[in-house]
Motif scaffolding. Structure first.
Motif, short mmCIF file in Angstrom:
data_model
loop_
_atom_site.label_atom_id
_atom_site.label_comp_id
_atom_site.label_asym_id
_atom_site.label_seq_id
_atom_site.Cartn_x
_atom_site.Cartn_y
_atom_site.Cartn_z
N PHE A 72 13.66 -8.75 -9.75
CA PHE A 72 12.32 -8.74 -9.84
C PHE A 72 11.63 -10.36 -9.82
O PHE A 72 10.59 -10.32 -9.53
CB PHE A 72 12.19 -7.86 -11.07
N ASN A 73 12.43 -11.10 -10.71
CA ASN A 73 12.01 -12.60 -10.42
C ASN A 73 11.54 -13.13 -9.02
O ASN A 73 10.72 -13.82 -8.75
CB ASN A 73 12.94 -13.58 -11.36
N GLN A 74 12.68 -12.50 -8.15
CA GLN A 74 12.49 -13.02 -6.92
C GLN A 74 11.23 -12.26 -6.24
O GLN A 74 10.31 -12.98 -5.43
CB GLN A 74 13.67 -12.77 -5.94
N LEU A 75 11.09 -11.02 -6.27
CA LEU A 75 9.84 -10.23 -5.88
C LEU A 75 8.73 -10.83 -6.36
O LEU A 75 7.61 -10.71 -5.50
CB LEU A 75 10.08 -8.52 -6.06
N ASN A 120 0.76 -1.30 0.22
CA ASN A 120 -0.03 0.02 -0.14
C ASN A 120 0.80 1.32 -0.03
O ASN A 120 0.64 2.19 -0.74
CB ASN A 120 -1.11 0.10 1.38
N ASP A 121 2.15 1.39 0.79
CA ASP A 121 2.56 2.48 0.73
C ASP A 121 3.90 2.52 -0.02
O ASP A 121 4.58 3.71 -0.17
CB ASP A 121 3.31 2.61 2.42
N LYS A 122 3.99 1.52 -0.79
CA LYS A 122 5.13 1.51 -1.93
C LYS A 122 6.47 1.66 -1.54
O LYS A 122 7.25 0.56 -2.16
CB LYS A 122 4.66 2.57 -3.04
N TRP A 123 6.85 2.30 -0.77
CA TRP A 123 8.29 2.45 -0.32
C TRP A 123 9.05 1.38 0.14
O TRP A 123 9.89 0.67 0.00
CB TRP A 123 8.63 3.36 0.28
N GLU A 124 8.16 0.54 1.02
CA GLU A 124 8.85 -0.84 1.75
C GLU A 124 8.77 -1.79 0.38
O GLU A 124 10.07 -2.53 0.74
CB GLU A 124 7.52 -1.39 2.55
N ALA A 125 8.24 -1.88 -0.61
CA ALA A 125 8.50 -2.76 -1.43
C ALA A 125 9.79 -2.33 -2.41
O ALA A 125 10.46 -3.66 -2.58
CB ALA A 125 7.40 -2.87 -2.66
N ALA A 126 10.16 -1.38 -2.40
CA ALA A 126 11.47 -0.86 -2.97
C ALA A 126 12.50 -0.99 -1.88
O ALA A 126 13.44 -1.62 -2.03
CB ALA A 126 11.40 0.44 -3.38
N THR A 127 12.27 -0.47 -0.67
CA THR A 127 13.28 -0.41 0.25
C THR A 127 13.68 -1.79 1.00
O THR A 127 14.85 -2.36 1.00
CB THR A 127 13.00 0.57 1.27
N MET A 128 12.62 -2.45 1.37
CA MET A 128 12.82 -3.66 1.90
C MET A 128 12.64 -4.95 1.04
O MET A 128 12.98 -6.26 1.54
CB MET A 128 11.84 -3.89 3.19
N GLY A 129 12.19 -4.55 -0.06
CA GLY A 129 12.21 -5.60 -1.07
C GLY A 129 13.42 -5.52 -2.27
O GLY A 129 14.53 -6.33 -1.95
N PHE A 130 13.28 -4.77 -3.15
CA PHE A 130 14.32 -4.45 -4.21
C PHE A 130 15.75 -4.12 -3.57
O PHE A 130 16.83 -4.65 -3.97
CB PHE A 130 13.95 -3.45 -5.06
N SER A 165 5.36 -7.26 -15.54
CA SER A 165 6.28 -8.56 -15.47
C SER A 165 7.61 -8.01 -14.86
O SER A 165 8.12 -6.81 -15.21
CB SER A 165 6.50 -8.86 -16.81
N PRO A 166 8.61 -9.12 -14.51
CA PRO A 166 9.90 -8.24 -14.48
C PRO A 166 10.55 -7.54 -15.43
O PRO A 166 11.30 -6.65 -15.37
CB PRO A 166 10.69 -9.76 -14.02
N GLN A 167 10.34 -8.10 -16.85
CA GLN A 167 11.00 -7.63 -17.88
C GLN A 167 10.78 -6.20 -18.05
O GLN A 167 11.17 -5.20 -18.30
CB GLN A 167 10.90 -8.44 -19.14
N ASP A 168 9.06 -6.07 -18.14
CA ASP A 168 8.57 -4.79 -18.17
C ASP A 168 8.95 -3.68 -17.09
O ASP A 168 9.20 -2.58 -17.29
CB ASP A 168 7.08 -4.80 -18.09
N ALA A 169 9.28 -4.42 -16.04
CA ALA A 169 10.07 -3.36 -14.84
C ALA A 169 11.34 -2.88 -14.97
O ALA A 169 11.51 -1.64 -14.86
CB ALA A 169 9.78 -4.08 -13.64
N THR A 204 18.37 -3.09 -17.34
CA THR A 204 17.70 -4.29 -18.30
C THR A 204 18.53 -5.31 -18.17
O THR A 204 18.21 -6.50 -18.74
CB THR A 204 17.42 -3.63 -19.75
N ASN A 205 19.61 -5.52 -17.55
CA ASN A 205 20.48 -6.55 -17.40
C ASN A 205 20.09 -7.68 -16.71
O ASN A 205 18.81 -7.21 -15.92
CB ASN A 205 21.92 -6.32 -16.94
N SER A 206 20.42 -8.91 -16.97
CA SER A 206 20.04 -9.95 -16.26
C SER A 206 19.57 -9.97 -14.80
O SER A 206 18.91 -10.65 -14.11
CB SER A 206 20.47 -11.19 -16.71
N GLU A 207 20.91 -9.35 -14.10
CA GLU A 207 20.94 -9.35 -12.72
C GLU A 207 19.67 -8.51 -12.26
O GLU A 207 19.05 -8.86 -10.97
CB GLU A 207 22.04 -8.80 -12.25
#
Length: 409
Positions: A222-225, A179-189, A391-395, A214-217
């Motif tokens: 994003f595949n993990q997330l 919901n708050d978005k920043w956690e997905a980036a900060t505690m995720g990505f 999708s991870p690729q679109d991201a 766009t590199n595989s890493e």
């Protein structure tokens, strides 16, 4: 057994005007007023009883805007708590922060620590580094023991643990929301990412233009997330940061993607454990986000600059470093003073520095200056991938396209 810090001796012998009576206001987004008022400020006043210090909190989401408004109006506090890199650099460039390059005590901070609060050419340091925060995963030891789970070290073990919690039907495996978005980036990505882009090597590759989002890493991150949502429980799309804290702190979830700043939120509530971001295979090199998070500076228009300098010099001392680190477990001093960390969770996270390479969030230095902001784009793409709407690729394509639109290495 601690010697009196050199910075205090210098302040006493060489700047007699600094000990004059005065009033100082500290501007901060951190909700740590109780600790400052009951522990840190009294320790400062023991050395400087004539200086009154008031801690002023502004909610984190409003801090930048409110601070800028007060600075423009001329009624901001004397001491400015500094976010890393561009937010504070802009304050300095707009003549709102004092040049602290040669202030007594700055020599106690290594160059990597100062870099978050320096001009791009490194010639001016405008905030004293205070603390970094470290990313990882908290877990409920009681739940792990009940379900026979061992803290994971690899991705395979990580998902096996979450799967076992989900199969029990008793607890939510992963306490986080989008919901708050920043956690997905900060505690995720930014939490798991350094193991994929190889920490500082990957971060500098983006800055130089040799690396691409766009590199595989980055697709792999994003595949993990993309796998997380199935373990986050019903309604996670509307779950807020505070909701996730309440869920994990109430014993209703097994794992919490964490920043060390949340240690106090769970202290004495559950039997708290911690494990670092997992690697793909046993024996792989590990990397941690050990992010330069908080600095402290002087308002260039302060009506009491000499007393403000006295406070900043005290904050460069070993006394302050140890006091701050242990009063606020999970905020790790950026000074080179030797400090004995008391909190067991904070101590374990700090020990990761001995076995893993440290890096900072890859969107913070330079790459957040343009439009669209890379940081905000990571918020949106991380949420989209976890929610299954992107999708991870679109991201990764969105991130690189946005960066290409304004950033020229």
């Amino acid at each position: 057994m601690r010697a009196k810090p050199i910075a205090l001796l210098v302040a006493t012998c060489c700047f007699p005007s600094l000990v004059s009576a005065g009033n100082l206001v500290i501007e901060s987004w951190r909700e740590d007023g109780k600790i400052w008022n009951e522990t840190i400020i009294p320790a400062f006043n023991a050395k400087h009883p004539g200086i009154t210090v008031t801690y002023k909190h502004t909610p984190a989401t409003d801090y930048n805007t409110a601070l800028n408004e007060r600075l423009a109006a001329g009624n901001a506090g004397d001491i400015i708590t500094c976010r890393p890199f561009d937010d504070s650099l802009k304050l300095y460039q707009e003549n709102n922060l004092v040049d602290l390059t040669d202030i007594d005590g700055m020599e106690n901070f290594p160059s990597f620590a100062q870099s978050a609060w320096q001009t791009d050419d490194g010639s001016v340091t405008f905030c004293l580094p205070l603390a970094s925060v470290i990313h990882g995963f908290f877990y409920n030891k009681s739940i792990f023991k009940e379900l026979g789970i061992t803290p994971p070290t690899t991705n395979e073990e990580f998902y096996a643990a979450l799967g076992k919690v989900k199969a029990s039907g008793k607890y939510t495996p992963l306490a986080m929301g989008t919901n708050d978005k920043w956690e997905a980036a900060t505690m995720g990505f930014q939490n798991i990412g350094p193991n994929y882009w190889q920490g500082e090597d990957g971060r500098f590759a983006l800055l130089s233009g040799d690396g691409k989002l766009t590199n595989s890493e980055y697709v792999d991150v994003f595949n993990q997330l993309a796998m997380w949502g199935q373990y986050m429980g019903d309604g996670y799309q509307t779950r807020t940061y505070n909701d996730a804290i309440a869920m994990f702190g109430g014993g209703n979830a097994a794992v919490y993607p964490a920043g060390s700043w949340d240690i106090l939120a769970f202290k004495d509530k559950i039997d708290l454990g911690v494990f670092r971001p997992t690697v793909a295979n046993k024996g792989d090199d590990c990397f941690i986000s050990d992010h330069t998070d908080i600095g402290i500076g002087i308002n260039a228009k302060s009506s009491n600059p000499e007393d403000a300098k006295t406070l900043i010099q005290w904050m460069a001392s070993e006394e302050f470093a140890e006091l701050f680190t242990n009063a606020l477990p999970g905020f790790f001093s950026l000074s080179n003073h030797f400090i004995e960390v008391e909190d067991p969770t904070a101590k374990e996270m700090l020990a990761w520095r001995d076995t893993c390479d440290s890096t900072i969030r890859n969107s913070y230095q330079i790459l957040n200056r343009g439009t669209p902001s890379l940081e905000l784009e990571i918020w949106e793409t991380s949420v989209g991938v976890i929610n299954g709407t992107m999708s991870p690729q679109d991201a990764t394509s969105r991130l690189q396209t946005g960066l290409d639109g304004w950033y020229k290495p």
